[in-house]
Design a protein around this motif. Sequence first.
Motif, PDB file in Angstrom:
ATOM      1  N   VAL A   1      35.041  31.154  42.677  1.00 27.10           N
ATOM      2  CA  VAL A   1      34.031  32.207  42.501  1.00 27.10           C
ATOM      3  C   VAL A   1      34.068  33.116  43.721  1.00 27.10           C
ATOM      4  N   MET A   2      34.047  34.423  43.467  1.00 21.81           N
ATOM      5  CA  MET A   2      34.077  35.421  44.538  1.00 21.81           C
ATOM      6  C   MET A   2      32.713  36.099  44.619  1.00 21.81           C
ATOM      7  N   THR A   3      32.156  36.165  45.822  1.00 19.58           N
ATOM      8  CA  THR A   3      30.829  36.752  46.014  1.00 19.58           C
ATOM      9  C   THR A   3      30.914  37.891  47.019  1.00 19.58           C
ATOM     10  N   GLN A   4      30.542  39.081  46.582  1.00 19.90           N
ATOM     11  CA  GLN A   4      30.598  40.251  47.448  1.00 19.90           C
ATOM     12  C   GLN A   4      29.214  40.639  47.951  1.00 19.90           C
TER      13      GLN A   4
ATOM     14  N   PRO B   1      31.789  54.618  59.462  1.00 16.33           N
ATOM     15  CA  PRO B   1      32.521  53.450  58.955  1.00 16.33           C
ATOM     16  C   PRO B   1      31.718  52.708  57.885  1.00 16.33           C
ATOM     17  N   ALA B   2      32.440  51.896  57.103  1.00 14.73           N
ATOM     18  CA  ALA B   2      31.804  51.069  56.084  1.00 14.73           C
ATOM     19  C   ALA B   2      32.562  49.768  55.970  1.00 14.73           C
ATOM     20  N   SER B   3      31.851  48.698  55.662  1.00 15.59           N
ATOM     21  CA  SER B   3      32.514  47.414  55.468  1.00 15.59           C
ATOM     22  C   SER B   3      31.876  46.657  54.318  1.00 15.59           C
ATOM     23  N   ILE B   4      32.722  45.935  53.601  1.00 15.72           N
ATOM     24  CA  ILE B   4      32.306  45.135  52.455  1.00 15.72           C
ATOM     25  C   ILE B   4      32.773  43.709  52.698  1.00 15.72           C
ATOM     26  N   SER B   5      31.886  42.769  52.438  1.00 16.13           N
ATOM     27  CA  SER B   5      32.200  41.365  52.642  1.00 16.13           C
ATOM     28  C   SER B   5      32.496  40.675  51.312  1.00 16.13           C
ATOM     29  N   CYS B   6      33.393  39.733  51.357  1.00 15.42           N
ATOM     30  CA  CYS B   6      33.756  38.956  50.164  1.00 15.42           C
ATOM     31  C   CYS B   6      33.927  37.506  50.586  1.00 15.42           C
ATOM     32  N   ARG B   7      33.257  36.631  49.882  1.00 16.44           N
ATOM     33  CA  ARG B   7      33.344  35.205  50.197  1.00 16.44           C
ATOM     34  C   ARG B   7      33.832  34.455  48.963  1.00 16.44           C
ATOM     35  N   SER B   8      34.775  33.555  49.155  1.00 14.97           N
ATOM     36  CA  SER B   8      35.303  32.758  48.054  1.00 14.97           C
ATOM     37  C   SER B   8      34.757  31.342  48.123  1.00 14.97           C
ATOM     38  N   SER B   9      34.647  30.711  46.956  1.00 17.44           N
ATOM     39  CA  SER B   9      34.084  29.358  46.891  1.00 17.44           C
ATOM     40  C   SER B   9      35.080  28.298  47.362  1.00 17.44           C
TER      41      SER B   9
ATOM     42  N   GLU C   1      44.998  31.293  42.357  1.00 15.97           N
ATOM     43  CA  GLU C   1      45.188  30.429  41.195  1.00 15.97           C
ATOM     44  C   GLU C   1      44.530  31.065  39.975  1.00 15.97           C
ATOM     45  N   THR C   2      44.880  30.542  38.812  1.00 15.44           N
ATOM     46  CA  THR C   2      44.227  30.996  37.590  1.00 15.44           C
ATOM     47  C   THR C   2      43.097  30.047  37.230  1.00 15.44           C
ATOM     48  N   PRO C   3      42.045  30.574  36.614  1.00 11.30           N
ATOM     49  CA  PRO C   3      41.855  31.981  36.280  1.00 11.30           C
ATOM     50  C   PRO C   3      41.553  32.832  37.513  1.00 11.30           C
ATOM     51  N   ARG C   4      42.189  34.013  37.585  1.00 12.54           N
ATOM     52  CA  ARG C   4      41.858  34.950  38.641  1.00 12.54           C
ATOM     53  C   ARG C   4      40.379  35.302  38.544  1.00 12.54           C
ATOM     54  N   ALA C   5      39.796  35.739  39.648  1.00 11.68           N
ATOM     55  CA  ALA C   5      38.380  36.084  39.635  1.00 11.68           C
ATOM     56  C   ALA C   5      38.116  37.279  40.536  1.00 11.68           C
ATOM     57  N   PHE C   6      37.350  38.220  40.007  1.00 13.09           N
ATOM     58  CA  PHE C   6      36.898  39.362  40.776  1.00 13.09           C
ATOM     59  C   PHE C   6      35.504  39.083  41.334  1.00 13.09           C
ATOM     60  N   GLY C   7      35.181  39.730  42.435  1.00 12.36           N
ATOM     61  CA  GLY C   7      33.801  39.765  42.884  1.00 12.36           C
ATOM     62  C   GLY C   7      32.989  40.658  41.960  1.00 12.36           C
ATOM     63  N   GLN C   8      31.681  40.728  42.203  1.00 14.52           N
ATOM     64  CA  GLN C   8      30.791  41.494  41.320  1.00 14.52           C
ATOM     65  C   GLN C   8      30.978  42.998  41.452  1.00 14.52           C
ATOM     66  N   GLY C   9      31.578  43.420  42.551  1.00 12.56           N
ATOM     67  CA  GLY C   9      31.766  44.843  42.803  1.00 12.56           C
ATOM     68  C   GLY C   9      30.734  45.385  43.774  1.00 12.56           C
ATOM     69  N   THR C  10      31.159  46.317  44.627  1.00 14.99           N
ATOM     70  CA  THR C  10      30.284  46.999  45.574  1.00 14.99           C
ATOM     71  C   THR C  10      30.393  48.494  45.328  1.00 14.99           C
ATOM     72  N   LYS C  11      29.281  49.114  44.995  1.00 14.56           N
ATOM     73  CA  LYS C  11      29.278  50.543  44.698  1.00 14.56           C
ATOM     74  C   LYS C  11      29.047  51.343  45.971  1.00 14.56           C
ATOM     75  N   LEU C  12      30.051  52.085  46.382  1.00 13.97           N
ATOM     76  CA  LEU C  12      29.936  52.925  47.570  1.00 13.97           C
ATOM     77  C   LEU C  12      29.556  54.336  47.146  1.00 13.97           C
ATOM     78  N   GLU C  13      28.531  54.853  47.776  1.00 14.65           N
ATOM     79  CA  GLU C  13      28.099  56.222  47.502  1.00 14.65           C
ATOM     80  C   GLU C  13      27.849  56.941  48.823  1.00 14.65           C
TER      81      GLU C  13
END
Lengths: 112, 121
Positions: free
Chosen positions: A3-6, A18-26, A98-110
């Motif tokens: 599971v990927m958590t952004q 500057p901007a930064s986005i964090s992503c953590r994997s289970s 590994e499969t299944p691949r997993a995306f994070g929920q997404g981060t909307k930059l504006e």
Amino acid sequence: DIVMTQSPLSLPVTLGEPASISCRSSQSLLHSNGFNYVDWYLHKSGQSPQLLIYLGSYRASGVPDRFSGSGSGTDFTLTISRVEAEDVGVYYCMQDLETPRAFGQGTKLEIK
Amino acid sequence: EVQLVQSGGGLVQPGGSLKLSCAASGFIFSGSTMNWVRQAPGKGLEWVGRIRTQARNYATAYAESVRGRFTISRDDSENTAYLQMNSLQNEDTAMYYCAGPVAALNGMDVWGQGTTVIVSS
């Protein structure tokens, strides 16, 4: 399954800042070959997603050098050194270990 | 020019079937794993599945949400990948993309333009 958590899910940024986005994997995405199997994608409205970073820190062809990826194991960061107007969209991390691949929920930059 | 051109989307009733195509050009298709990714309305990206190359026995893998209903195949002689979707449900309504690694060592650096699938009665 991994599971990927952004965070954050929404990122208002001032142009030129500057901007930064964090992503953590289970689970650790560090392979025995020394590579971290995480990618970063940008999905602009009305377009197909585009690969920004692969294997944790390698910029894809044509990606500006203001984009960089870092981290190892379970914690990863996408950094934009100076945000430009064309960087608006939704950013996703994805585990490629590994499969299944997993995306994070997404981060909307504006832009503020 | 390196590109993936998709076709085959449309409107289908629940329980129906649809087959999507993804035609490649400009690169050695037979050497690339092909993935399918979808985005439901208002949702994020979801990996659907992938098919590996002949050298890796055309191995397939699927997301839990589509396993047993969707089948990915490829015809290297036609440089085309397919997504056969059966027993379609309302929740399968989405924009579907094919994508694969071409220049990058990993990740998906070439994407199709996307094709819309709407499951509705």
